[in-house]
Design a protein around this motif. Structure first.
Motif, PDB file in Angstrom:
ATOM      1  N   GLY A   1      -8.340   3.609   1.532  1.00  0.00           N
ATOM      2  CA  GLY A   1      -7.195   3.143   1.440  1.00  0.00           C
ATOM      3  C   GLY A   1      -6.314   4.217   1.684  1.00  0.00           C
ATOM      4  O   GLY A   1      -5.422   4.032   2.327  1.00  0.00           O
ATOM      5  N   GLN A   2      -6.362   5.223   2.245  1.00  0.00           N
ATOM      6  CA  GLN A   2      -5.851   6.288   2.556  1.00  0.00           C
ATOM      7  C   GLN A   2      -5.195   5.723   4.201  1.00  0.00           C
ATOM      8  O   GLN A   2      -4.104   5.801   5.167  1.00  0.00           O
ATOM      9  CB  GLN A   2      -6.569   7.842   2.963  1.00  0.00           C
ATOM     10  CG  GLN A   2      -6.298   9.021   1.810  1.00  0.00           C
ATOM     11  CD  GLN A   2      -6.889   9.509   1.675  1.00  0.00           C
ATOM     12  OE1 GLN A   2      -6.346  11.119   2.556  1.00  0.00           O
ATOM     13  NE2 GLN A   2      -7.148  10.960   0.881  1.00  0.00           N
TER      14      GLN A   2
ATOM     15  N   ASP B   1     -13.987   3.550  -0.517  1.00  0.00           N
ATOM     16  CA  ASP B   1     -12.781   3.390  -0.649  1.00  0.00           C
ATOM     17  C   ASP B   1     -11.573   3.847  -0.456  1.00  0.00           C
ATOM     18  O   ASP B   1     -10.314   4.199  -0.353  1.00  0.00           O
ATOM     19  CB  ASP B   1     -12.919   2.648  -2.608  1.00  0.00           C
ATOM     20  CG  ASP B   1     -13.933   1.589  -2.410  1.00  0.00           C
ATOM     21  OD1 ASP B   1     -13.829   1.247  -1.181  1.00  0.00           O
ATOM     22  OD2 ASP B   1     -14.234   1.017  -4.221  1.00  0.00           O
ATOM     23  N   GLN B   2     -11.924   5.118  -0.872  1.00  0.00           N
ATOM     24  CA  GLN B   2     -10.828   6.206  -0.868  1.00  0.00           C
ATOM     25  C   GLN B   2     -10.749   6.670   0.354  1.00  0.00           C
ATOM     26  O   GLN B   2      -9.290   6.593   1.104  1.00  0.00           O
ATOM     27  CB  GLN B   2     -10.885   7.657  -1.889  1.00  0.00           C
ATOM     28  CG  GLN B   2     -10.657   8.782  -1.183  1.00  0.00           C
ATOM     29  CD  GLN B   2      -8.893   8.467  -2.307  1.00  0.00           C
ATOM     30  OE1 GLN B   2      -9.365   7.722  -3.387  1.00  0.00           O
ATOM     31  NE2 GLN B   2      -8.013   9.486  -2.202  1.00  0.00           N
TER      32      GLN B   2
ATOM     33  N   LYS C   1       1.734   2.418  -3.569  1.00  0.00           N
ATOM     34  CA  LYS C   1       0.739   3.010  -4.186  1.00  0.00           C
ATOM     35  C   LYS C   1       0.044   4.359  -4.291  1.00  0.00           C
ATOM     36  O   LYS C   1       0.874   5.104  -3.553  1.00  0.00           O
ATOM     37  CB  LYS C   1      -0.335   1.873  -4.243  1.00  0.00           C
ATOM     38  CG  LYS C   1      -0.574   0.599  -4.469  1.00  0.00           C
ATOM     39  CD  LYS C   1      -1.814  -0.092  -3.859  1.00  0.00           C
ATOM     40  CE  LYS C   1      -2.093  -1.570  -4.219  1.00  0.00           C
ATOM     41  NZ  LYS C   1      -3.015  -2.218  -3.630  1.00  0.00           N
TER      42      LYS C   1
ATOM     43  N   GLU D   1      -5.337   3.144   5.258  1.00  0.00           N
ATOM     44  CA  GLU D   1      -4.685   1.277   5.217  1.00  0.00           C
ATOM     45  C   GLU D   1      -3.122   2.283   5.651  1.00  0.00           C
ATOM     46  O   GLU D   1      -2.786   1.302   5.371  1.00  0.00           O
ATOM     47  CB  GLU D   1      -5.169   0.669   3.926  1.00  0.00           C
ATOM     48  CG  GLU D   1      -4.065  -0.525   4.284  1.00  0.00           C
ATOM     49  CD  GLU D   1      -4.428  -1.005   2.835  1.00  0.00           C
ATOM     50  OE1 GLU D   1      -3.895  -2.130   2.127  1.00  0.00           O
ATOM     51  OE2 GLU D   1      -5.771  -1.289   2.074  1.00  0.00           O
TER      52      GLU D   1
ATOM     53  N   ILE E   1      -2.095   6.024  -3.115  1.00  0.00           N
ATOM     54  CA  ILE E   1      -3.080   6.317  -2.253  1.00  0.00           C
ATOM     55  C   ILE E   1      -2.135   6.889  -1.075  1.00  0.00           C
ATOM     56  O   ILE E   1      -2.639   7.716  -0.445  1.00  0.00           O
ATOM     57  CB  ILE E   1      -3.996   5.339  -2.740  1.00  0.00           C
ATOM     58  CG1 ILE E   1      -5.237   5.601  -1.046  1.00  0.00           C
ATOM     59  CG2 ILE E   1      -2.651   3.926  -1.307  1.00  0.00           C
ATOM     60  CD1 ILE E   1      -5.806   6.626  -1.228  1.00  0.00           C
TER      61      ILE E   1
ATOM     62  N   VAL F   1       1.034  -1.003   0.410  1.00  0.00           N
ATOM     63  CA  VAL F   1       0.404   0.103   0.251  1.00  0.00           C
ATOM     64  C   VAL F   1       1.214   1.406   0.421  1.00  0.00           C
ATOM     65  O   VAL F   1       0.696   2.089  -0.841  1.00  0.00           O
ATOM     66  CB  VAL F   1      -1.246   0.276   1.289  1.00  0.00           C
ATOM     67  CG1 VAL F   1      -0.377   0.087   2.410  1.00  0.00           C
ATOM     68  CG2 VAL F   1      -2.294   1.660   1.102  1.00  0.00           C
TER      69      VAL F   1
END
Length: 362
Positions: free
Chosen positions: A212-213, A208-209, A150, A215, A152, A147
Motif C-alpha cells: 500500500g505504501q 499489504d502495508q 486513503k 503504491e 496509507i 490511493v
C-alpha cells in the motif's frame, strides 16, 4: 378451474426482470349503466445510458517519473467519458383520444382491473398479474477514492519528505523509499527479514502495508486514474407519420458527459424507429374486415418496429418491439363476459393493450 377458449400471445420481450403493474378494480353496475371506461396505451421508449467517467490526475512528482522509475507518467489533468452500456425498454403512455367505453348489459358484477393510468389489465380475473419483462438497467458506480486519498498515503510519507522544501529532493526521498519498501517485501517473502512476522496472518498484514505504501508513493510520480459510472434515462416518443424516424436522444459531451439532446456541446446519440409490421383488422370468411361490435371491449392489435440506438457510427442497441401506434383497435363482444354459467376472462398486455389470453371460468 378455467377452460381455455383462445390465446393471443403477442411477442414478449426477451429480457429481465419482470415488472408487475399496480391495479384497481372497476365494476359494471346499474349505477354506471353497466359501462366501464378505460384507456388503451400508446407506446414510448425509455432509453437508459451508462457512461464511464475517467479522471486522470498527475502526481506531485510527475516530472521526475522517468528519472527515478523509468516510466511515463500522467502529464496533465484530463477527464474523458465513454458509453459502456445502453438499454431500451418500452413503456405505456396515455392518450386521451384512446378512451373507450365497454358496455356489459345484464352483467352486474362484471369487472375490469386497470392500472394507475387507467390502462386495462384484465376482465373478470382479479388474480392476474400483468407482468412485463424489461431489460435490467445498468447501475451507477460512485468514484472510489484513489490511493492518494486513503490513509496509507500519509503513512508512506517520511519525516524527511515533509521537512524538505525542494520538490527535487522530495522526489529523490520518495524514490529511495519505494526501493526500500520493495527490498523489505522481498526479505519477508524470502524469510531473510531481521524481524519476521509471527504467523501467516501477520505476514499478510505486513506485506499489504508495504504494498500500500509503495503504491501511494508510486502514484506521486505516475499519477492516479479514478473511474465512475453515471446513468441517465431519456424518454423517446414514437414518431408520427411524416416525422423523421431518426431522433437525437441525448448527447455525449467531452466536458459534461451525458447531456440533453438540445445541448450542442456534445456529440449526438441517435435512436431510429422503423415500422416492421402493421396490425390488421380480423376478416370474415370472405376476406372482409369485421366490424367493431356494439359496446365491445376494445383491444389493440399492435404492429412492430425495429429500434436501434447508435453513437459515433456504432450500434449500441438493435431490437424489435411491439408498438401500439402501428396497430389497429378492434373489439370483443361484451356478452362473452356476462354469461351467467361461464363468463369469459381476458388478460391484456399492459404495454400495448393487446390480448394475451381469452378464456372461460367454471
Amino acid at each position: 378451474m378455467r377452460k381455455l377458449l383462445s390465446i393471443l400471445l403477442l411477442g414478449a420481450l426477451a429480457a429481465i426482470p419482470s415488472v408487475a403493474q399496480t391495479s384497481s378494480k372497476l365494476t359494471a353496475t346499474k349505477a354506471s349503466e353497466y359501462g366501464l371506461i378505460y384507456t388503451l396505451p400508446l407506446t414510448a421508449f425509455e432509453v437508459t445510458i451508462a457512461v464511464e467517467k475517467t479522471v486522470n490526475t498527475p502526481g506531485e512528482f510527475y516530472q521526475y517519473a522517468r528519472k527515478y522509475l523509468s516510466t511515463e507518467p500522467i502529464m496533465k489533468p484530463s477527464t474523458s467519458w465513454h458509453i459502456t452500456e445502453a438499454v431500451v425498454n418500452p413503456v405505456a403512455i396515455a392518450d386521451e383520444e384512446e378512451r373507450y367505453l365497454a358496455t356489459f348489459k345484464g352483467g352486474n358484477g362484471t369487472f375490469m382491473m386497470v392500472s394507475d393510468s387507467n390502462f386495462p389489465l384484465s376482465i373478470n380475473d382479479e388474480a392476474y398479474v400483468a407482468a412485463v419483462e424489461l431489460t435490467e438497467l445498468p447501475k451507477a458506480v460512485a468514484p472510489a477514492p484513489t490511493v492518494l486519498q486513503k490513509p496509507i498515503a500519509q503513512q508512506a510519507v517520511t519525516p524527511e519528505m515533509i521537512q524538505s522544501r525542494s520538490s527535487a529532493k522530495k522526489a529523490e526521498l520518495a524514490a529511495d523509499k519505494i526501493y526500500e519498501l520493495r527490498n523489505n517485501r522481498n526479505e519477508i517473502i524470502s524469510g531473510q527479514a531481521d524481524a519476521m512476522p509471527s504467523d501467516g496472518a501477520a505476514m499478510k498484514l505486513a506485506l499489504d502495508q508495504l504494498s500500500g505504501q509503495e503504491e501511494a508513493l508510486t502514484a506521486m510520480f505516475l499519477g492516479t486514474v479514478q473511474k465512475s459510472v453515471e446513468v441517465r434515462t431519456f424518454t423517446v416518443y414514437v414518431p408520427e407519420e411524416g416525422e423523421p424516424e431518426r431522433i437525437v436522444v441525448a448527447r455525449l459531451s467531452a466536458a459534461e458527459g451525458l447531456v440533453d439532446a438540445s445541448d450542442l456541446s456534445g456529440d449526438p446519440i441517435y435512436m431510429e424507429i422503423k415500422p416492421v409490421t402493421r396490425g390488421e383488422l380480423p376478416v370474415n370468411d370472405k376476406g372482409v374486415a369485421k366490424s367493431f361490435p356494439k359496446g365491445g371491449v376494445a383491444y389493440r392489435i399492435p404492429g412492430s418496429a425495429s429500434v436501434s440506438l447508435s453513437f459515433d457510427d456504432k450500434t449500441l442497441v438493435n431490437k424489435e418491439f411491439d408498438v401500439a401506434q402501428y396497430g389497429v383497435v378492434f373489439g370483443l363482444d361484451p356478452s362473452l363476459f356476462t354469461d351467467k354459467r361461464q363468463p369469459a376472462y381476458l388478460h391484456f398486455n399492459p404495454l400495448t393493450g393487446a390480448v394475451r389470453e381469452l378464456g372461460t371460468t367454471n
